[in-house]
Design a protein around this motif. Structure first.
Motif, PDB file in Angstrom:
ATOM      1  N   THR A  50     -41.584 -35.654  -5.396  1.00  0.00           N
ATOM      2  CA  THR A  50     -41.182 -36.967  -5.871  1.00  0.00           C
ATOM      3  C   THR A  50     -39.656 -36.962  -5.840  1.00  0.00           C
ATOM      4  O   THR A  50     -39.043 -35.948  -6.174  1.00  0.00           O
ATOM      5  N   ILE A  51     -39.059 -38.073  -5.451  1.00  0.00           N
ATOM      6  CA  ILE A  51     -37.593 -38.106  -5.369  1.00  0.00           C
ATOM      7  C   ILE A  51     -37.026 -38.848  -6.574  1.00  0.00           C
ATOM      8  O   ILE A  51     -37.440 -39.967  -6.858  1.00  0.00           O
ATOM      9  N   THR A  52     -36.136 -38.190  -7.297  1.00  0.00           N
ATOM     10  CA  THR A  52     -35.499 -38.842  -8.441  1.00  0.00           C
ATOM     11  C   THR A  52     -34.065 -38.345  -8.612  1.00  0.00           C
ATOM     12  O   THR A  52     -33.810 -37.135  -8.447  1.00  0.00           O
ATOM     13  N   THR A  53     -33.173 -39.254  -8.956  1.00  0.00           N
ATOM     14  CA  THR A  53     -31.781 -38.848  -9.178  1.00  0.00           C
ATOM     15  C   THR A  53     -31.666 -37.993 -10.443  1.00  0.00           C
ATOM     16  O   THR A  53     -30.651 -37.363 -10.671  1.00  0.00           O
ATOM     17  N   GLN A  54     -32.737 -37.992 -11.261  1.00  0.00           N
ATOM     18  CA  GLN A  54     -32.718 -37.157 -12.473  1.00  0.00           C
ATOM     19  C   GLN A  54     -32.913 -35.682 -12.111  1.00  0.00           C
ATOM     20  O   GLN A  54     -32.705 -34.801 -12.940  1.00  0.00           O
ATOM     21  N   ILE A  55     -33.351 -35.417 -10.894  1.00  0.00           N
ATOM     22  CA  ILE A  55     -33.443 -34.029 -10.390  1.00  0.00           C
ATOM     23  C   ILE A  55     -32.803 -34.062  -8.997  1.00  0.00           C
ATOM     24  O   ILE A  55     -33.485 -34.217  -7.973  1.00  0.00           O
ATOM     25  N   PRO A  56     -31.458 -33.960  -8.950  1.00  0.00           N
ATOM     26  CA  PRO A  56     -30.763 -34.188  -7.683  1.00  0.00           C
ATOM     27  C   PRO A  56     -31.321 -33.407  -6.488  1.00  0.00           C
ATOM     28  O   PRO A  56     -31.331 -33.926  -5.366  1.00  0.00           O
ATOM     29  N   ALA A  57     -31.823 -32.198  -6.715  1.00  0.00           N
ATOM     30  CA  ALA A  57     -32.337 -31.408  -5.580  1.00  0.00           C
ATOM     31  C   ALA A  57     -33.508 -32.103  -4.883  1.00  0.00           C
ATOM     32  O   ALA A  57     -33.768 -31.850  -3.702  1.00  0.00           O
ATOM     33  N   THR A  58     -34.212 -33.002  -5.580  1.00  0.00           N
ATOM     34  CA  THR A  58     -35.360 -33.671  -4.931  1.00  0.00           C
ATOM     35  C   THR A  58     -34.886 -34.586  -3.801  1.00  0.00           C
ATOM     36  O   THR A  58     -35.667 -34.909  -2.910  1.00  0.00           O
ATOM     37  N   LEU A  59     -33.630 -34.996  -3.826  1.00  0.00           N
ATOM     38  CA  LEU A  59     -33.124 -35.861  -2.743  1.00  0.00           C
ATOM     39  C   LEU A  59     -33.134 -35.126  -1.400  1.00  0.00           C
ATOM     40  O   LEU A  59     -33.090 -35.743  -0.348  1.00  0.00           O
ATOM     41  N   LEU A  60     -33.196 -33.797  -1.483  1.00  0.00           N
ATOM     42  CA  LEU A  60     -33.185 -33.032  -0.234  1.00  0.00           C
ATOM     43  C   LEU A  60     -34.485 -33.195   0.544  1.00  0.00           C
ATOM     44  O   LEU A  60     -34.575 -32.812   1.709  1.00  0.00           O
ATOM     45  N   HIS A  61     -35.498 -33.800  -0.099  1.00  0.00           N
ATOM     46  CA  HIS A  61     -36.715 -34.133   0.664  1.00  0.00           C
ATOM     47  C   HIS A  61     -36.407 -35.153   1.755  1.00  0.00           C
ATOM     48  O   HIS A  61     -37.170 -35.306   2.696  1.00  0.00           O
ATOM     49  N   LEU A  62     -35.285 -35.863   1.598  1.00  0.00           N
ATOM     50  CA  LEU A  62     -34.907 -36.869   2.601  1.00  0.00           C
ATOM     51  C   LEU A  62     -34.279 -36.233   3.835  1.00  0.00           C
ATOM     52  O   LEU A  62     -34.045 -36.913   4.826  1.00  0.00           O
ATOM     53  N   HIS A  63     -34.002 -34.938   3.739  1.00  0.00           N
ATOM     54  CA  HIS A  63     -33.315 -34.252   4.839  1.00  0.00           C
ATOM     55  C   HIS A  63     -34.350 -33.652   5.802  1.00  0.00           C
ATOM     56  O   HIS A  63     -35.376 -33.133   5.359  1.00  0.00           O
ATOM     57  N   HIS A  64     -34.059 -33.714   7.097  1.00  0.00           N
ATOM     58  CA  HIS A  64     -35.072 -33.293   8.077  1.00  0.00           C
ATOM     59  C   HIS A  64     -35.186 -31.778   8.248  1.00  0.00           C
ATOM     60  O   HIS A  64     -36.140 -31.290   8.828  1.00  0.00           O
ATOM     61  N   ASP A  65     -34.189 -31.023   7.751  1.00  0.00           N
ATOM     62  CA  ASP A  65     -34.248 -29.578   7.987  1.00  0.00           C
ATOM     63  C   ASP A  65     -33.753 -28.798   6.756  1.00  0.00           C
ATOM     64  O   ASP A  65     -32.711 -28.155   6.800  1.00  0.00           O
TER      65      ASP A  65
END
Ligand code: GLP
Length: 253
Positions: free
Chosen positions: A216-231
């Motif tokens: 799940t992507i949330t700014t409350q757990i910044p590392a989850t934004l890395l799911h948006l990265h392809h590699d």
């Protein structure tokens, strides 16, 4: 995000160091984004060994550091500039002019935005990062991008959260000495890397690793934004992988 499990911390460190070494051997002008914290120390030790024993050449490599405490002198043993020198730069043949840290002369708050923009420009001029290495904060921070309703895109000044101040106090002789502010690349700077290698080790990281892998992507757990990265690969040792393993075996049964 791919999770790659290793039995021990040393196995993990060796595997990640080998990936970096392969990149440098293929492209001597590799641009690295490097991080501090205790987790990457094993990677740096292995890179030093590869330099000494297997001729890994850093002479054309460029490095940028992900973050830095605000207000600490570069010679302060707690500064990230000092950390990088101690653990890597003093032991390999990286050229001084190719090493970059986010530094703002102390007490120069008015100029922070300008220094941050200049840092972004230098990254761009270098062609961006081929590989970015980072640990994960217990609260899921990346660099010093702390949990918040909104995250900054580019290099900026941050107020550290209580959880990070407490986690990092182990490196200082008292809580009062831990800086309350830091400079960090933003999420867009980080997501701009061609390849991202996250590293996590130990039982105390099992929960955050599991939460991040939930996807799940949330700014409350910044590392989850890395799911948006392809590699992006998250390299973990068996202790940090514990809860992910339990969940996967529960899903299978
Ligand atoms: C600091 C750094 C982060 C790092 C984190 C984890 O807060 N700013 O970049 O990821 O520490 O540190 P450790 O590897 O010691 O758990």
């Amino acid at each position: 995000m791919l999770i790659v499990k290793h039995e021990t911390y040393n196995d993990m460190s060796r595997a990640v160091a080998n990936m970096i070494a392969r990149e440098i051997r293929n492209n001597p002008h590799t641009v690295l984004c490097l991080a501090t914290g205790s987790t990457p120390i094993g990677i740096y030790q292995e890179l030093v060994r590869l330099h000494r024993e297997e001729d890994l050449d850093f002479s054309q490599v460029t490095t940028f550091n992900l973050d830095e405490y605000y207000g600490l002198d570069k010679n302060d043993p707690q500064s990230y500039s000092y950390f990088m020198r101690e653990h890597l730069f003093a032991h390999v043949n990286v050229s001084e002019q190719n090493i970059h840290h986010i530094r703002v002369p102390s007490n120069n708050l008015e100029d922070v935005a300008r220094y941050c923009q200049e840092y972004e420009l230098k990254i761009k001029q270098a062609g961006g990062f081929d590989i970015l290495i980072d640990g994960i904060g217990l609260n899921g921070h990346i660099g010093f991008n702390e949990p918040a309703d909104e995250l900054q895109s580019y290099t900026h000044l941050v107020d550290l959260t209580q959880s990070t101040i407490e986690a990092n106090s182990r490196f200082f002789s008292s809580m009062d000495e831990v800086p309350r502010h830091a400079l960090t690349m933003g999420m867009a700077t980080i997501l701009g890397a061609k390849k991202i290698l996250l590293v996590a080790s130990g039982k105390h990281k099992a929960e955050i690793v599991n939460t991040i892998m939930d996807a799940t992507i949330t700014t409350q757990i910044p590392a989850t934004l890395l799911h948006l990265h392809h590699d992006t690969e998250m390299h973990v040792d068996s202790k940090a992988a514990q809860l992910v393993d339990q969940k996967r075996s529960a899903e299978r049964s």
